[in-house]
Design an enzyme around this catalytic site. Structure first.
Site, PDB file in Angstrom:
ATOM      1  CE  LYS A  82      38.036  32.714  50.068  1.00  0.00           C
ATOM      2  NZ  LYS A  82      36.568  32.503  49.960  1.00  0.00           N
ATOM      3  CE  LYS A  83      33.971  37.230  41.703  1.00  0.00           C
ATOM      4  NZ  LYS A  83      32.581  37.342  41.190  1.00  0.00           N
ATOM      5  CB  VAL A  84      37.637  43.480  46.798  1.00  0.00           C
ATOM      6  CG1 VAL A  84      37.960  44.738  47.622  1.00  0.00           C
ATOM      7  CG2 VAL A  84      36.956  43.789  45.346  1.00  0.00           C
TER       8      VAL A  84
END
Length: 310
Positions: free
Chosen positions: A283-285
């Site tokens: 969920k970082k991109v």
């Protein structure tokens, strides 16, 4: 897969002369096919939207490129306020301060490191750093700033400390000076890992009430992240700079735009080698983000990629 759609963009030959502008070349890269050129064009289009939209843009990079002439490009990006936040390493502060007052020199990867050591010359790839161009000048300038800052107050967030040291430098050639002048925060999560950090430790040994508040830096980053409508990142190389950038963006479900320039490969097991695709699972991109991994030497790719915006 739709056959008609797949065959909608024919490969076109380059048409260039000595007068071809980089922006025009970048447009031609869109239909060149092949490898890195097509990726550079994709990165260019993402950055163009990143800069033009209501977007908070992060720039992350390691220290080594600041020992090279690429420092001038990063400095110009900062001067023009093209980015909003910088995340980097303690070594960036070292090289930026040192090169403001002293020269580094062009050398070779193949020099004898034993002989260089005896000559008082440090090698960073093919960049030569004489002893007098590094530790001594950094100690002198940082200690001068710390004495003044300590007189103002005893506890500092790293981001504020870097801001004040940057203002003290007062040189247009310095990245941290122009960042301070333009109120672009410079975050260094690994502040003690370098000569700048050693000066902080040395100063602390003489003034035990001197404190660095790293959690205040994280608080400032959280405000930036949660206030942002959209976020994008230009990440040059990996390590802690890249990771801290994508780490904080997970708290808003990920980056909306991401361009990653690297020579690292997945099989080395490092964060530097991890593709942006992997960051989607963390969920970082965001899954619908516009992103690209560009493989190659940053000292070649970044000037070509960013020059059309300068």
């Amino acid at each position: 897969m739709d056959r008609k759609e797949l065959l909608s963009r024919p490969v076109r030959d380059l048409s260039i002369t000595a007068d071809t502008r980089l922006g025009d070349l970048m447009d031609q890269f869109s239909s060149i096919g092949g490898f890195t050129a097509a990726k550079i064009h994709e990165a260019y289009e993402i950055i163009k939207d990143m800069f033009s939209e209501d977007n908070t843009t992060f720039l992350s990079f390691p220290a080594d490129i600041i020992s090279t002439g690429l420092r001038g490009l990063i400095n110009e990006v900062v001067k023009r306020k093209l980015v909003d936040v910088i995340i980097t390493t303690s070594g960036t502060l070292d090289h930026d301060i040192a090169r403001t007052y002293r020269n580094y020199y062009c050398g070779s990867f193949s020099y004898s490191d034993i002989e260089l050591r005896d000559l008082g010359i440090n090698r960073l790839g093919n960049v030569l750093v004489p002893d007098e161009s590094y530790g001594e000048i950094i100690e002198e300038k940082v200690m001068e700033s710390l004495e003044k800052l300590y007189a103002k107050k005893k506890e500092w967030a790293t981001v504020d400390l870097i801001h004040e040291v940057g203002l003290d430098i007062n040189s247009e050639s310095s990245i941290i000076y122009n960042a301070a002048k333009n109120n672009i925060p410079v975050f260094v999560p690994g502040i003690t890992d370098g000569s700048f950090g050693s000066q902080l430790w040395s100063f602390y040994e003489q003034h035990h009430d001197f404190k660095i508040n790293l959690l205040e830096d994280e608080h400032r980053l959280s405000d930036i992240i949660f206030d942002a409508k959209k976020t994008g990142a230009i990440m040059i190389g990996g390590g802690i700079s890249k990771h801290h950038t994508i780490w904080w963006n997970q708290f808003r479900d990920g980056l909306d735009y991401a361009v990653y320039v690297t020579t690292a490969q997945e099989y080395d097991g490092s964060l530097s080698g991890a593709k942006l695709e992997e960051a989607i699972s963390w969920k970082k991109v965001r899954p619908d983000a516009r992103y690209v991994n560009v493989y190659g030497d940053a000292t070649v790719i970044m000037p070509v990629l960013l020059a059309p915006f300068l």
